[in-house]
Enzyme design. Sequence first.
Site, mmCIF file in Angstrom:
data_model
loop_
_atom_site.group_PDB
_atom_site.id
_atom_site.type_symbol
_atom_site.label_atom_id
_atom_site.label_comp_id
_atom_site.label_asym_id
_atom_site.label_seq_id
_atom_site.Cartn_x
_atom_site.Cartn_y
_atom_site.Cartn_z
ATOM 1 N N ASP A 1 134.232 85.478 31.501
ATOM 2 C CA ASP A 1 134.130 84.137 32.094
ATOM 3 C C ASP A 1 135.160 83.170 31.518
ATOM 4 O O ASP A 1 134.811 82.070 31.073
ATOM 5 C CB ASP A 1 132.725 83.555 31.876
ATOM 6 C CG ASP A 1 131.624 84.489 32.321
ATOM 7 O OD1 ASP A 1 131.846 85.254 33.267
ATOM 8 O OD2 ASP A 1 130.530 84.447 31.723
ATOM 9 N N GLU B 1 128.796 81.378 42.487
ATOM 10 C CA GLU B 1 128.687 80.761 41.164
ATOM 11 C C GLU B 1 130.085 80.493 40.628
ATOM 12 O O GLU B 1 131.082 80.652 41.336
ATOM 13 C CB GLU B 1 127.913 81.687 40.211
ATOM 14 C CG GLU B 1 128.523 83.064 40.055
ATOM 15 C CD GLU B 1 127.622 84.059 39.352
ATOM 16 O OE1 GLU B 1 126.404 83.800 39.241
ATOM 17 O OE2 GLU B 1 128.138 85.101 38.909
#
Length: 547
Positions: free
Chosen positions: A13, A182
Amino acid sequence: MIVNPILPGFYPDPSICRVGDDFFMITSSFSLFPGIPVFHSTDLAHWEKLGHALDRPSQLHVTADSLIAGIMAPTLRHHEGTFYIITTNVSSHGNFLVTAADPRGPWSEPVWLPEAPGIDASLFFDDDGRTWITGTRQDPPLDGGRGPQVIWLQELDLATMQLVGPSPTLWGGALKGAASPEAPHLYKKDGWYYLLIAEGGTEHFHAVTVARSRAVDGPYVGFEGNPVLTHRHLGKFFPIGNTGHADLVQTQNGDWYAVMLASRLIDGYHKNLGRETFLCPVTWEDGWPVFSPGTGKVEWTYPDAGLPAFVPPVQPIHDDFDGSALGPDWLFLGTPYEPFHALEGGKLVLRLMPRAMTPDLLPLKRREPGKPLSESPALGVVVRIQEHVAFRISTRLTFTAQGAHETSGMVVLQASNHQFRFERSLKGGRQVLRLIQVTCVLQGRPYLPGFSSRTTEKTLASVDLDTADKGLVLEIRADGQDFGFYHGAEGGPLVPLLENVDGRAINPEEVGGMIGTCLGLFACSNGLKSDNEAAFDWFDYEGRSER
């Protein structure tokens, strides 16, 4: 050249920003403490770990109780001399902000945002002086059931750190009913607002998609060429998989790049090293981004970015434990509220922690804002992240077990309940060295009712030790999925306890888990009180960069 992955090992991420000629990047840390590693570079190819943004228990509550826990999907931005990180702690209050004048720290105490729902919150500083947060939430459907996951927007008042005004839904992803939209990031370019998200889930079907609007609050229209990046169409045995969760950055030369997570394939499995950070160039055509132009997939190498060369400090193979504190590569699994380690006389000394090395996995339960945090004990381990397909780790352990419940040694640990433990203990009055394999099978999802787990331990090999000899050299060698475990006296030959052990046995690709493989040292008394200690004279980590 730029060689992928640019951050090898469990660094998922990624979020990146540029300040002048300097690039800074952060990644998720999930259940590991300290949390949110911070990296610096000037050339996008070579990176130095500066430390961690969340390095105090007051900032970070994480446990080893859940496969999905702790810090996920942080975003790093710089605005008017201040660095901002916004992220989600799924083990604690939810979404929060920390700030710093210097990315090396210190970073502030968390400013909690209880009104910000969902995960993967991101910051956007508009050129009109307003600040916006994007994130995920479940929109309510008309029938009153569970709604689709969508991306939301709301203004943040920087003076009060409060969300203000309406909170419209921006987009639900490129696919109708897209799975897990997301990781939203907003950018402004040429009068357009671009919303870059991930969808498809963080595994094989992971993808990057994009929409744009003339107004920050929409309406957003998806790109006809979505997804702009995915490897799902290349099959499950393509050497780079799980690509997605991207963030864009523009260099001082005007060029664009994206960082994203992906996983390397090792003997048919992607999850050994976890989700790593990769990079690719981005160009713009007809007002839309083109990732890795010419191939459309993340490549192993790209040409140099034409930026000032960066030479990070060389990481030593040997750690003598002669400093006043552990270096930034050492981590804990869970917040160490109760200190159990010390550096004494050039040794790392671990007090035996009563918590078992295989914790019971619990359903994910988020805590309500304002309620006190429980101080669930950390596992009695200190670990570092596996960064290479092939590696060798070794240490000298000084320890004598005083009961069958006492054990200490080395561990290869993945998703907390997948382990190889190379441990010294006591059995039948004899000091023994044994190799334990730990695996876990889940029933249900960690965040849904009815979740349960079943952990099994199996002794693969065991040998009696000389009771009078307290010192012992332990070494673990791995080449892909092939592991070997060796022991002996310091300066003498090492003999195998067991070789050709299949590493796929502890790979949780079929089970889940958010962290990659960690390698380290532990001391445990398995539920009983102990005043015993284990001392480690040194630790070696040597990796070989092979795909």
